[in-house]
Design a protein around this motif. Structure first.
Motif, PDB file in Angstrom:
ATOM      1  N   GLY A 194      84.739  22.968  10.854  1.00 62.96           N
ATOM      2  CA  GLY A 194      84.983  23.738   9.647  1.00 62.96           C
ATOM      3  C   GLY A 194      84.150  23.317   8.451  1.00 62.96           C
ATOM      4  N   ASN A 195      83.245  22.360   8.641  1.00 57.90           N
ATOM      5  CA  ASN A 195      82.388  21.870   7.564  1.00 57.90           C
ATOM      6  C   ASN A 195      80.965  22.351   7.822  1.00 57.90           C
ATOM      7  OD1 ASN A 195      80.614  20.224   5.974  1.00 57.90           O
ATOM      8  ND2 ASN A 195      82.205  18.663   5.790  1.00 57.90           N
ATOM      9  N   SER A 196      80.550  23.412   7.146  1.00 54.84           N
ATOM     10  CA  SER A 196      79.252  24.029   7.423  1.00 54.84           C
ATOM     11  C   SER A 196      78.096  23.060   7.178  1.00 54.84           C
ATOM     12  CB  SER A 196      79.068  25.289   6.584  1.00 54.84           C
ATOM     13  OG  SER A 196      79.182  25.000   5.200  1.00 54.84           O
ATOM     14  N   GLU A 197      78.239  22.184   6.196  1.00 50.79           N
ATOM     15  CA  GLU A 197      77.171  21.227   5.901  1.00 50.79           C
ATOM     16  C   GLU A 197      76.984  20.247   7.049  1.00 50.79           C
ATOM     17  OE1 GLU A 197      76.662  17.856   2.536  1.00 50.79           O
ATOM     18  OE2 GLU A 197      76.971  19.887   1.754  1.00 50.79           O
ATOM     19  N   MET A 198      78.087  19.746   7.592  1.00 51.56           N
ATOM     20  CA  MET A 198      77.994  18.825   8.729  1.00 51.56           C
ATOM     21  C   MET A 198      77.520  19.553   9.984  1.00 51.56           C
ATOM     22  SD  MET A 198      81.343  16.346   8.297  1.00 51.56           S
ATOM     23  CE  MET A 198      80.871  15.266   9.679  1.00 51.56           C
ATOM     24  N   VAL A 199      78.006  20.774  10.184  1.00 53.81           N
ATOM     25  CA  VAL A 199      77.572  21.548  11.346  1.00 53.81           C
ATOM     26  C   VAL A 199      76.058  21.752  11.295  1.00 53.81           C
ATOM     27  CG1 VAL A 199      77.645  23.833  12.423  1.00 53.81           C
ATOM     28  CG2 VAL A 199      79.769  22.692  11.767  1.00 53.81           C
ATOM     29  N   ASP A 200      75.529  22.131  10.147  1.00 54.61           N
ATOM     30  CA  ASP A 200      74.082  22.315  10.008  1.00 54.61           C
ATOM     31  C   ASP A 200      73.324  21.023  10.288  1.00 54.61           C
ATOM     32  OD1 ASP A 200      73.962  25.031   9.429  1.00 54.61           O
ATOM     33  OD2 ASP A 200      74.322  24.721   7.299  1.00 54.61           O
ATOM     34  N   LYS A 201      73.901  19.905   9.900  1.00 53.19           N
ATOM     35  CA  LYS A 201      73.236  18.623  10.088  1.00 53.19           C
ATOM     36  C   LYS A 201      73.110  18.264  11.559  1.00 53.19           C
ATOM     37  CE  LYS A 201      73.569  13.700   8.894  1.00 53.19           C
ATOM     38  NZ  LYS A 201      74.302  12.675   8.105  1.00 53.19           N
ATOM     39  N   SER A 234      76.725   7.773  16.450  1.00 52.07           N
ATOM     40  CA  SER A 234      75.598   8.221  17.276  1.00 52.07           C
ATOM     41  C   SER A 234      75.991   9.300  18.268  1.00 52.07           C
ATOM     42  CB  SER A 234      74.990   7.033  18.028  1.00 52.07           C
ATOM     43  OG  SER A 234      75.943   6.429  18.894  1.00 52.07           O
ATOM     44  N   GLY A 235      77.290   9.484  18.511  1.00 51.00           N
ATOM     45  CA  GLY A 235      77.735  10.517  19.448  1.00 51.00           C
ATOM     46  C   GLY A 235      78.041  11.850  18.800  1.00 51.00           C
ATOM     47  N   MET A 236      77.742  11.967  17.529  1.00 49.38           N
ATOM     48  CA  MET A 236      78.000  13.225  16.824  1.00 49.38           C
ATOM     49  C   MET A 236      77.060  14.314  17.347  1.00 49.38           C
ATOM     50  SD  MET A 236      80.269  12.531  14.226  1.00 49.38           S
ATOM     51  CE  MET A 236      79.866  13.367  12.713  1.00 49.38           C
ATOM     52  N   GLY A 237      77.459  15.546  17.111  1.00 52.02           N
ATOM     53  CA  GLY A 237      76.571  16.651  17.448  1.00 52.02           C
ATOM     54  C   GLY A 237      76.847  17.315  18.771  1.00 52.02           C
ATOM     55  N   VAL A 238      77.899  16.884  19.484  1.00 53.86           N
ATOM     56  CA  VAL A 238      78.272  17.547  20.727  1.00 53.86           C
ATOM     57  C   VAL A 238      79.291  18.633  20.402  1.00 53.86           C
ATOM     58  CG1 VAL A 238      79.185  17.278  23.060  1.00 53.86           C
ATOM     59  CG2 VAL A 238      77.898  15.406  21.992  1.00 53.86           C
ATOM     60  N   PHE A 239      78.960  19.865  20.791  1.00 53.33           N
ATOM     61  CA  PHE A 239      79.816  21.010  20.503  1.00 53.33           C
ATOM     62  C   PHE A 239      80.436  21.534  21.799  1.00 53.33           C
ATOM     63  CE2 PHE A 239      77.214  20.639  16.832  1.00 53.33           C
ATOM     64  CZ  PHE A 239      77.905  21.215  15.778  1.00 53.33           C
ATOM     65  N   LEU A 423      84.171  26.295  20.466  1.00 53.99           N
ATOM     66  CA  LEU A 423      85.596  26.113  20.204  1.00 53.99           C
ATOM     67  C   LEU A 423      85.835  24.927  19.275  1.00 53.99           C
ATOM     68  CD1 LEU A 423      87.092  26.700  23.764  1.00 53.99           C
ATOM     69  CD2 LEU A 423      86.739  28.345  21.921  1.00 53.99           C
ATOM     70  N   GLY A 424      84.756  24.221  18.936  1.00 53.14           N
ATOM     71  CA  GLY A 424      84.905  23.083  18.032  1.00 53.14           C
ATOM     72  C   GLY A 424      83.889  22.009  18.344  1.00 53.14           C
ATOM     73  N   THR A 425      83.891  20.974  17.534  1.00 54.76           N
ATOM     74  CA  THR A 425      83.044  19.812  17.802  1.00 54.76           C
ATOM     75  C   THR A 425      83.810  18.861  18.712  1.00 54.76           C
ATOM     76  OG1 THR A 425      83.889  18.710  15.809  1.00 54.76           O
ATOM     77  CG2 THR A 425      81.864  19.990  15.595  1.00 54.76           C
ATOM     78  N   ILE A 426      83.104  18.245  19.658  1.00 51.19           N
ATOM     79  CA  ILE A 426      83.727  17.263  20.544  1.00 51.19           C
ATOM     80  C   ILE A 426      82.947  15.952  20.534  1.00 51.19           C
ATOM     81  CG2 ILE A 426      84.970  18.863  22.044  1.00 51.19           C
ATOM     82  CD1 ILE A 426      82.613  18.799  23.964  1.00 51.19           C
ATOM     83  N   GLY A 427      82.089  15.813  19.532  1.00 47.48           N
ATOM     84  CA  GLY A 427      81.382  14.564  19.315  1.00 47.48           C
ATOM     85  C   GLY A 427      81.858  13.952  18.012  1.00 47.48           C
ATOM     86  N   GLY A 428      82.353  12.732  18.064  1.00 45.94           N
ATOM     87  CA  GLY A 428      82.826  12.046  16.864  1.00 45.94           C
ATOM     88  C   GLY A 428      82.299  10.628  16.833  1.00 45.94           C
TER      89      GLY A 428
END
Length: 491
Positions: A194-201, A234-239, A423-428
């Motif tokens: 739900g955070n467009s800035e983070m999603v774009d990143k 480092s595991g961010m970015g998995v959708f 359906l959401g981000t699954i990388g945290g």
């Protein structure tokens, strides 16, 4: 509100947060559960219809021979061992007990057929909720009866953490600030879709080509705090790539049943360069369908010519709408394995043109112009596809012969844009098998946990094809975190 003292603070009242809060409370911990929205449940209730498990009592009763060992090996093969083996093992080993635990606490499930057509020969793993809204209410009631406290419309304003200890947490509820003193905190607030800035990143495609069906209030608040504590991101970015959708950029609530059904069928697909790129019957596996859309820039066009439109207008097609089994499973009705006819297909397509989701060209040259593609490329790919239809053999990508039915040869030609769907981000942030947050050196950040979509490690680059695994990860990661937090109080 007056200041509050509690053993454990859980942030986010979705599946993982409820799992964490109730697990800790029923073992005797004092627990406060915070929820940003005005309702509990999150994506685990409002989005999901059930969850994965291996070795459950329901599976045993139905003679389903699929053990946690089998599931672990399947997961590790899918991720090519680029995921956290200990975390994966812990989640899967907990999954059968979680089905029993949910039932004991009021949320019943039933073992149903796998909900996707291509998974029918896989052992049944999908445990569908029964009466889920009342079931979730019973879980919350059980949490409160165990001394737990739930605060909705509440956010963290400040997190004070020094030398491995939580000093205090300042919260805001309905515009009123107060302070919570706790020993442990579990961040379960659902990732950052739900955070467009983070999603774009973190997205690898343009966000304008991503259609999100995820939790809008999951804006990465917990992940931001975890990152400030030095957690490994480092595991961010998995959708959670999931199929593809036809959407209107001018009317996000627009839906047309005919267009929706056509999107779920294996017609000819062309990518942004006007090239065919996959066996289109990949649409029967939602995760793989979502992945191939994502890796082709986040969108493709499915192409229909006038002959196909004329056929679909008055004829039934003996194909299966790839989403039909999902809906019929929920409703306990049989799958028809047919679609159409679509008597209003012309007006439906005109509506999609008006909504900016479809372009039409009287010939290949005009269609290519509207798509922004080289007409020679589009023409060559149409000719190659028509030869595949004529030969009844997809020597390029191996599409099943039952779907080699419609050549694309007579104008006008219609190109309907299908966009990448998540359906959401699954990388945290990185966690261990107790869901304790880890820093960049793999060391535990003391007294701090991350669960559900705030945690990484279960996946490598994408959502696996095991049905219900992300919801299972939410429940099981929450339970593991809650139990670990309770067990390590005062340590």
């Amino acid at each position: 509100m007056t200041d509050i003292k509690t053993d454990i603070l859980v942030v986010g009242a979705g599946a993982s947060g409820i799992g964490a809060a109730l697990s800790a409370a029923e073992k005797g911990a004092s627990v406060v559960l915070l929820e940003k929205g005005d309702k509990f449940g999150g994506a685990g209730m409002f989005g999901a219809q059930g969850l994965f498990a291996a070795g459950s009592e329901l599976q045993k009763e139905n003679n389903i021979d699929y053990s946690p060992k089998d599931a672990y090996q399947e997961m590790m093969n899918y991720t090519h061992y680029r995921s956290n083996t200990r975390l994966t093992r812990a989640i899967i080993n907990k999954s059968a007990d979680t089905i029993s635990w949910l039932s004991k606490n009021g949320l019943e499930t039933e073992l149903v057929n796998n909900t996707q057509e291509v998974h029918q020969n896989h052992p049944r793993v999908y445990h569908q909720y029964i009466d889920k809204f009342n079931g979730f209410q019973k879980l919350i009631d059980k949490f409160i009866s165990n001394g737990g406290r739930l605060f909705t419309k509440t956010v963290i304003k400040k997190f004070n953490y020094t030398d491995g200890n939580i000093v205090n947490v300042v919260i805001d509820k309905d515009g009123h600030e107060s302070t919570i003193y706790c020993q442990k905190i579990i961040f379960s607030d659902g990732g950052f879709v739900g955070n467009s800035e983070m999603v774009d990143k973190y997205l690898q495609i343009s966000s304008k080509n991503l259609f999100s069906m995820g939790e809008r209030k999951a804006t990465g608040d917990g992940i931001r705090i975890l990152a400030e504590l030095g957690a490994d991101t480092s595991g961010m970015g998995v959708f959670e790539n999931h199929a593809a959708s036809v959407v209107s950029n001018t009317d996000p609530k627009w839906h047309n049943d005919t267009i929706f059904t056509l999107t779920n069928l294996p017609f000819l697909w062309l990518n942004r360069n006007g090239e065919r790129f996959v066996n289109e019957d990949i649409c029967y596996d939602f995760a793989l369908w979502g992945n191939i859309t994502y890796t082709n820039g986040g969108y493709y066009y499915f192409i229909l010519d006038q002959n196909t439109i004329d056929y679909l207008k008055s004829n039934q097609l003996d194909w299966t709408n790839s989403f039909e089994r999902t809906f019929t499973t929920l409703a306990h009705t049989p799958v028809t394995h047919v679609v159409g006819p679509f008597p209003n297909i012309e007006s439906d397509i005109q509506e999609s043109i008006d909504k900016g989701a479809t372009v039409v060209g009287k010939d290949v040259s005009e269609l290519s112009k509207y798509l922004g593609c080289n007409p020679d490329t589009v023409n060559r790919n149409l000719n190659e596809y028509n030869k595949i239809i004529s030969d009844n053999n997809d020597s390029d990508f191996g599409k099943s012969t039952e779907f080699l039915k419609f050549p694309v040869s007579k104008g006008p030609f219609y190109a309907i844009k299908a966009q990448s769907t998540t359906l959401g981000t699954i990388g945290g942030v990185s966690v261990n098998d107790n869901l304790q947050a880890l820093d960049k050196n793999g060391r535990v950040i003391k007294n701090v946990y991350a669960t559900g979509n705030n945690a990484s490690g279960m996946y490598d680059t994408s959502y696996p094809t095991l049905e219900g695994i992300s919801c299972a990860f939410a429940w099981n990661s929450g339970r593991l975190a809650g139990e670990s937090a309770k067990a390590t109080l005062n340590k």
